[in-house]
Design a protein around this motif. Structure first.
Motif, PDB file in Angstrom:
ATOM      1  N   LYS A 216       2.277 -31.894  18.277  1.00  0.00           N
ATOM      2  CA  LYS A 216       0.892 -31.511  18.486  1.00  0.00           C
ATOM      3  C   LYS A 216       0.874 -30.115  19.115  1.00  0.00           C
ATOM      4  N   ALA A 217       0.015 -29.233  18.612  1.00  0.00           N
ATOM      5  CA  ALA A 217      -0.123 -27.881  19.157  1.00  0.00           C
ATOM      6  C   ALA A 217      -1.418 -27.775  19.950  1.00  0.00           C
ATOM      7  N   HIS A 218      -1.377 -26.960  20.987  1.00  0.00           N
ATOM      8  CA  HIS A 218      -2.542 -26.765  21.857  1.00  0.00           C
ATOM      9  C   HIS A 218      -2.855 -25.276  21.955  1.00  0.00           C
ATOM     10  N   GLU A 219      -4.125 -24.970  22.071  1.00  0.00           N
ATOM     11  CA  GLU A 219      -4.504 -23.571  22.268  1.00  0.00           C
ATOM     12  C   GLU A 219      -3.911 -23.062  23.578  1.00  0.00           C
ATOM     13  N   GLN A 220      -3.367 -21.850  23.527  1.00  0.00           N
ATOM     14  CA  GLN A 220      -2.667 -21.330  24.687  1.00  0.00           C
ATOM     15  C   GLN A 220      -2.979 -19.852  24.912  1.00  0.00           C
ATOM     16  N   LYS A 221      -3.349 -19.513  26.143  1.00  0.00           N
ATOM     17  CA  LYS A 221      -3.612 -18.123  26.522  1.00  0.00           C
ATOM     18  C   LYS A 221      -2.358 -17.528  27.165  1.00  0.00           C
ATOM     19  N   GLU A 222      -2.438 -16.238  27.478  1.00  0.00           N
ATOM     20  CA  GLU A 222      -1.407 -15.650  28.323  1.00  0.00           C
ATOM     21  C   GLU A 222      -1.480 -16.303  29.699  1.00  0.00           C
ATOM     22  N   ILE A 223      -0.390 -16.199  30.436  1.00  0.00           N
ATOM     23  CA  ILE A 223      -0.311 -16.871  31.733  1.00  0.00           C
ATOM     24  C   ILE A 223       0.172 -15.874  32.786  1.00  0.00           C
ATOM     25  N   VAL A 224       0.076 -16.266  34.051  1.00  0.00           N
ATOM     26  CA  VAL A 224       0.592 -15.453  35.141  1.00  0.00           C
ATOM     27  C   VAL A 224       1.633 -16.272  35.893  1.00  0.00           C
ATOM     28  N   VAL A 225       2.769 -15.657  36.139  1.00  0.00           N
ATOM     29  CA  VAL A 225       3.868 -16.328  36.825  1.00  0.00           C
ATOM     30  C   VAL A 225       4.324 -15.482  38.003  1.00  0.00           C
ATOM     31  N   SER A 276       0.620 -20.223  36.757  1.00  0.00           N
ATOM     32  CA  SER A 276      -0.817 -20.362  36.591  1.00  0.00           C
ATOM     33  C   SER A 276      -1.159 -20.232  35.115  1.00  0.00           C
ATOM     34  N   ASN A 277      -1.725 -21.273  34.552  1.00  0.00           N
ATOM     35  CA  ASN A 277      -2.048 -21.293  33.120  1.00  0.00           C
ATOM     36  C   ASN A 277      -3.384 -20.593  32.883  1.00  0.00           C
ATOM     37  N   ASP A 278      -3.424 -19.327  33.291  1.00  0.00           N
ATOM     38  CA  ASP A 278      -4.635 -18.501  33.192  1.00  0.00           C
ATOM     39  C   ASP A 278      -4.172 -17.045  33.207  1.00  0.00           C
ATOM     40  N   PRO A 279      -4.796 -16.178  32.418  1.00  0.00           N
ATOM     41  CA  PRO A 279      -4.324 -14.790  32.349  1.00  0.00           C
ATOM     42  C   PRO A 279      -4.735 -13.913  33.527  1.00  0.00           C
ATOM     43  N   GLU A 281      -4.687 -12.493  37.269  1.00  0.00           N
ATOM     44  CA  GLU A 281      -3.886 -12.461  38.488  1.00  0.00           C
ATOM     45  C   GLU A 281      -4.737 -12.854  39.690  1.00  0.00           C
ATOM     46  N   GLN A 282      -6.029 -12.554  39.625  1.00  0.00           N
ATOM     47  CA  GLN A 282      -6.919 -12.942  40.710  1.00  0.00           C
ATOM     48  C   GLN A 282      -6.958 -14.467  40.854  1.00  0.00           C
ATOM     49  N   VAL A 283      -7.034 -15.168  39.724  1.00  0.00           N
ATOM     50  CA  VAL A 283      -7.000 -16.635  39.739  1.00  0.00           C
ATOM     51  C   VAL A 283      -5.669 -17.119  40.305  1.00  0.00           C
ATOM     52  N   PHE A 284      -4.582 -16.472  39.903  1.00  0.00           N
ATOM     53  CA  PHE A 284      -3.248 -16.813  40.403  1.00  0.00           C
ATOM     54  C   PHE A 284      -3.207 -16.703  41.931  1.00  0.00           C
ATOM     55  N   ARG A 285      -3.689 -15.588  42.466  1.00  0.00           N
ATOM     56  CA  ARG A 285      -3.641 -15.354  43.910  1.00  0.00           C
ATOM     57  C   ARG A 285      -4.459 -16.415  44.659  1.00  0.00           C
ATOM     58  N   ARG A 304       1.770 -11.028  34.426  1.00  0.00           N
ATOM     59  CA  ARG A 304       1.049 -11.652  33.325  1.00  0.00           C
ATOM     60  C   ARG A 304       1.927 -11.538  32.093  1.00  0.00           C
ATOM     61  N   MET A 305       2.011 -12.597  31.311  1.00  0.00           N
ATOM     62  CA  MET A 305       2.945 -12.576  30.183  1.00  0.00           C
ATOM     63  C   MET A 305       2.506 -13.532  29.081  1.00  0.00           C
ATOM     64  N   PRO A 306       3.005 -13.326  27.864  1.00  0.00           N
ATOM     65  CA  PRO A 306       2.793 -14.320  26.805  1.00  0.00           C
ATOM     66  C   PRO A 306       3.560 -15.591  27.148  1.00  0.00           C
ATOM     67  N   TYR A 307       3.063 -16.724  26.716  1.00  0.00           N
ATOM     68  CA  TYR A 307       3.670 -18.004  27.069  1.00  0.00           C
ATOM     69  C   TYR A 307       5.171 -18.090  26.737  1.00  0.00           C
ATOM     70  N   PRO A 308       5.637 -17.635  25.558  1.00  0.00           N
ATOM     71  CA  PRO A 308       7.071 -17.771  25.262  1.00  0.00           C
ATOM     72  C   PRO A 308       7.990 -17.104  26.282  1.00  0.00           C
ATOM     73  N   LYS A 309       7.521 -16.041  26.919  1.00  0.00           N
ATOM     74  CA  LYS A 309       8.363 -15.350  27.899  1.00  0.00           C
ATOM     75  C   LYS A 309       8.612 -16.218  29.130  1.00  0.00           C
ATOM     76  N   LEU A 310       7.680 -17.104  29.430  1.00  0.00           N
ATOM     77  CA  LEU A 310       7.809 -17.989  30.587  1.00  0.00           C
ATOM     78  C   LEU A 310       9.119 -18.764  30.544  1.00  0.00           C
ATOM     79  N   ASN A 311       9.476 -19.238  29.358  1.00  0.00           N
ATOM     80  CA  ASN A 311      10.671 -20.068  29.224  1.00  0.00           C
ATOM     81  C   ASN A 311      11.965 -19.255  29.129  1.00  0.00           C
TER      82      ASN A 311
END
Length: 475
Positions: A216-225, A276-279, A281-285, A304-311
């Motif tokens: 199953k695939a899910h919609e995914q935004k950029e994220i902040v780590v 943080s599953n949100d693009p 940085e303010q939300v992250f902080r 902030r990065m594309p999801y694949p970079k997280l892994n």
């Protein structure tokens, strides 16, 4: 019931072996022995202690290659292993003298954007799944290291950064095509071969070779780590701050709490991976403001990065080579006294044994409500509860230290087991020691009440126990 010991290639009539090799188109599918070019690369594994000298390695390139190899192994009662990413530290993807089915060339991934499904051949790595899905703004639940093979991780359960929101990897398997021990190709889904579909979602490698998964695939935004490191004296305040965060956390955020040594000085350090599953940085902080109240980190990187970079973020501590072992525990709460005891054990052990300096303890503080919302008998994966997953990653260089490092890992596992019910995660089980082999109590700690049903299905689909690697179910 006793089962005959598995045979090796050297035990088989050479004419039969040659006939088997010649049944493949050598221009497409390579069948390698020790004298062939590419053999050494084909038996390379993530952990050096998992490398075995296979009698034959079949580098499958089509479904028929899998069928032929399974039939040959089953007919001759051969020691048989399947390898994708080769991350098993117990040697489950290897065979000493037997036959290995190497799946890496079967790595095609395609995405159906309309149905939001990902079709991935069984030899793909999760990095390849991430990259292809990301082209369409999609993602599925995979592991946290991009070069992990999808086969082993998916069949055992599968935890990742998206687990809090979307569940385990097995909860996102919509279907599969599998080759069972009798050489039959079976399509599995919620309404086709339902009992096998139930079994493969958490059984480990007990029922067959998966040619293709449907996720199953899910919609995914950029994220902040954020990667933060605090000095050792901040241990208590970091645990306290993390526990405060846990009381208010959401499903779009996660912390991995790591006890390690920070290069180049290799001082004991508390490292936090903040997701943080949100693009923004303010939300992250805002989400992790309590963590920053611990004081000034000695290292900080927020991106902030594309999801694949997280892994890919843990690549440095998860690269191929050296000797490795992984043990796990599942805890019901984040207990400061247990964390402190584990920290002291880690520091003392790595002081006494510098060879194990790059070992670490990772506590993945997932929100388990999604996992717990699914009935424990709906898939083979059993511990459907709120828990935190702990991975004790042991890394060292020489065989001389194997038992020393293993015993330390078991000690840390026992520290954390006091905070849980001794449930085990099949993908992180140590299956290299005799006390685990056919250990009913330990296997029940993996599958709970599902264990008896799995034994019945094993009797039906693999009565001779061809698939005898990892945590093995005997009928």
């Amino acid at each position: 019931m006793s089962y005959p010991q598995k045979k090796l290639i050297k035990d088989i009539d050479p004419n039969e072996v040659q006939k088997f090799k010649e049944s493949f188109d050598n221009n497409i599918t390579k069948v390698l022995t020790e004298v062939d070019e590419g053999y050494e690369e084909s038996i390379t594994r993530w952990a050096d202690n998992s490398i075995r000298k296979a009698g034959i390695v079949v580098q499958a390139t089509c479904l028929d290659d899998i069928v032929k190899t399974v039939n040959f192994a089953n007919k001759n009662n051969l020691d048989f292993a399947v390898c994708c990413g080769g991350h098993s530290t117990s040697g489950s993807s290897s065979s000493e003298g037997g036959i290995v089915l190497n799946m890496r060339k079967l790595n095609k991934v395609r995405v159906d954007t309309g149905k939001k499904l990902i079709y991935a051949q069984g030899g793909a790595l999760f990095g390849e799944v991430d990259s292809e899905a990301w082209k369409y703004g999609l993602a599925t639940v995979g592991g946290i290291v991009h070069h992990t093979g999808i086969g082993g991780l998916s069949l055992g359960g599968g935890f990742g950064y998206l687990t809090s929101k979307h569940g385990l990897t097995v909860d996102n398997i919509m279907g599969a095509t599998i080759v069972t021990a009798d050489g039959e190709v079976r399509e599995l889904s919620a309404n086709k071969n339902e009992e096998l579909f139930w079994a493969i979602r958490g059984c480990g490698i007990n029922f067959g070779v998966v040619y293709e998964f449907i996720f199953k695939a899910h919609e995914q935004k950029e994220i902040v780590v954020g990667l933060l490191a605090f000095p050792a004296e901040k241990l208590d305040s970091a645990v306290e701050a993390t526990n405060t965060w846990l009381r208010n956390r959401g499903i779009d955020e996660n912390i991995t709490f790591i006890i390690n040594r920070l290069p180049p000085e290799n001082k004991p350090t508390i490292k936090l991976v903040l997701f943080s599953n949100d693009p923004s940085e303010q939300v992250f902080r805002k989400k992790f403001s309590i963590i920053y109240e611990c004081g000034e980190p000695i290292f900080e990187k927020v991106e902030r990065m594309p999801y694949p970079k997280l892994n890919m973020l843990l690549d440095e501590s998860s690269n191929y080579g050296i000797r490795k072992a992984v043990l796990s525990a599942q805890v019901d709460h984040f207990n400061i006294s247990s964390v402190r005891e584990a920290y002291d054990s880690f520091v003392n052990f790595t002081n006494e044994h510098p060879e194990a300096t790059y070992s670490f303890i990772a506590i993945d503080l997932i929100d388990g409500k999604k996992i717990a919302s699914i009935p424990s008998d709906s898939t083979a994966f059993h511990p459907r509860k709120q828990f935190y997953n702990i991975a004790i990653i042991q890394r060292w260089n020489t065989k001389h230290y194997d038992k020393i490092v293993y015993n330390w890992g078991k000690n840390v596992q026992s520290i954390f087991n006091k905070d849980g019910d001794k449930s085990l995660y099949v993908n992180f089980m140590d299956t290299t020691t005799e006390h685990v082999y056919k250990n009913e109590e330990m296997l029940k700690n993996v599958w709970g009440k599902n264990y008896e049903k799995l034994k019945e299905l094993k009797r039906k689909y693999d009565p001779n126990v061809l698939f005898r690697k990892g945590a093995v179910i005997f009928p």
